[in-house]
Design an enzyme around this catalytic site. Sequence first.
Site, PDB file in Angstrom:
ATOM      1  N   ASP A  67      -0.049  11.173   4.484  1.00  0.00           N
ATOM      2  CA  ASP A  67       0.699  11.536   3.542  1.00  0.00           C
ATOM      3  C   ASP A  67      -0.179  11.456   1.715  1.00  0.00           C
ATOM      4  OD1 ASP A  67      -0.858   9.182   3.976  1.00  0.00           O
ATOM      5  OD2 ASP A  67       1.155   8.168   3.453  1.00  0.00           O
ATOM      6  N   ASN A 137       5.700  -3.934   4.065  1.00  0.00           N
ATOM      7  CA  ASN A 137       6.763  -4.174   4.561  1.00  0.00           C
ATOM      8  C   ASN A 137       7.000  -3.886   5.839  1.00  0.00           C
ATOM      9  OD1 ASN A 137       6.360  -1.382   4.590  1.00  0.00           O
ATOM     10  ND2 ASN A 137       8.321  -1.528   2.414  1.00  0.00           N
ATOM     11  N   HIS A 139       5.776  -0.633   6.221  1.00  0.00           N
ATOM     12  CA  HIS A 139       5.394   0.906   6.613  1.00  0.00           C
ATOM     13  C   HIS A 139       4.372   1.307   7.260  1.00  0.00           C
ATOM     14  CE1 HIS A 139       3.675   1.753   2.516  1.00  0.00           C
ATOM     15  NE2 HIS A 139       3.046   1.588   3.600  1.00  0.00           N
ATOM     16  N   GLU A 144       8.782   4.187   5.528  1.00  0.00           N
ATOM     17  CA  GLU A 144       9.530   2.791   4.315  1.00  0.00           C
ATOM     18  C   GLU A 144      10.530   2.806   5.210  1.00  0.00           C
ATOM     19  OE1 GLU A 144       7.686   1.706   1.811  1.00  0.00           O
ATOM     20  OE2 GLU A 144       8.286   2.287   0.225  1.00  0.00           O
TER      21      GLU A 144
HETATM   22  C1  GLP Z   1      -0.645   3.062   0.996  1.00  0.00           C
HETATM   23  C2  GLP Z   1       0.249   4.252   2.462  1.00  0.00           C
HETATM   24  C3  GLP Z   1      -0.418   3.474   3.860  1.00  0.00           C
HETATM   25  C4  GLP Z   1      -0.865   2.264   3.927  1.00  0.00           C
HETATM   26  C5  GLP Z   1      -0.425   1.337   3.135  1.00  0.00           C
HETATM   27  C6  GLP Z   1      -1.937   0.046   3.535  1.00  0.00           C
HETATM   28  O1  GLP Z   1       0.520   2.855   1.352  1.00  0.00           O
HETATM   29  N1  GLP Z   1       0.558   5.033   2.096  1.00  0.00           N
HETATM   30  O2  GLP Z   1      -0.623   4.539   4.951  1.00  0.00           O
HETATM   31  O3  GLP Z   1      -1.185   1.792   4.947  1.00  0.00           O
HETATM   32  O4  GLP Z   1      -1.023   1.792   1.533  1.00  0.00           O
HETATM   33  O5  GLP Z   1      -2.834   0.066   2.075  1.00  0.00           O
HETATM   34  P1  GLP Z   1      -3.146  -1.363   2.197  1.00  0.00           P
HETATM   35  O6  GLP Z   1      -4.348  -0.679   3.342  1.00  0.00           O
HETATM   36  O7  GLP Z   1      -4.645  -0.665   0.498  1.00  0.00           O
HETATM   37  O8  GLP Z   1      -2.729  -2.194   2.046  1.00  0.00           O
END
Ligand code: GLP
Length: 264
Positions: A67, A137, A139, A144
């Site tokens: 993404d 959440n 995702h 989402e």
């Molecule tokens: C973002 C990314 C996800 C990732 C999430 C968790 O939302 N789009 O791919 O899994 O963050 O991030 P973190 O590892 O900083 O908790």
Amino acid sequence: MLVILKRDDEEISLQAAQLVAAAVRKKPASVLGLATGSTMVGVYKHLAQMHKQGTLDFSRVITFNLDEYLGLPAAHPRSFHHFMHENLFAHVNVVPRNIHIPDGTIRGDYDRYCASYEEAIRKAGGIDLQLLGIGRNGHMGFNEPTSSLASRTRLKVLRQETLDDNAKFFAPGEESPRCAITMGIGTILEARKILLLATGQSKSSAVAKSIEGPITSAVSASALQLHPDVTFLIDAAAASQLTQRDYYQRVLEMTALLTPDRLS
Ligand code: GLP
């Protein structure tokens, strides 16, 4: 579904890097699906170290990131392009033309652009190993809650809790993007092998719902229950709401004994 329970973030990062490295050594032209987020930082650090020590070659690897924020150019310090460059690509020998990250600067015909991203994945032969983090959440990527379980790469509006969670990466007062381009859940499920990493208490509810809850679009990562080759790598805090930890441990022991290939 294999659930590997580890003590902390450091153990998770090392084991994840070892699994990625094993996949690349087995198939040097692997197509890797890559993720961003703080959970991935340690994994990329270990991969960079292995490359520096001369034990891991990325010269034939092809990568596709999950993404990117809509509106952020690659050079923006908060873009996922920048994150990937800083944490991985600047330190390993992936050929630049083999790196694919959704373009956050596109405007207008989003559907066409997203279809071309999907097409590029197909042309590369599909993703061999997809690395995933998980949002609080539930995702994956930026799928989402209520994302279709069959969704493909598309434009997605971010939820408030995601904006709040990711605000830590933006300067105080800095406007953070409200939308992103993300691979869909259907896209992710087509990867041959999936590795999801989760650390910390804040992920414990999402992890429990994804592994032990019903498959529902309310928790995107629960769709992984439909995939035949998923490994969850979870630290003690993130595993704290799982009710069947002893069973996962026994499965792991038997897997090591009977089908060790599944662990490398
Ligand atoms: C973002 C990314 C996800 C990732 C999430 C968790 O939302 N789009 O791919 O899994 O963050 O991030 P973190 O590892 O900083 O908790």
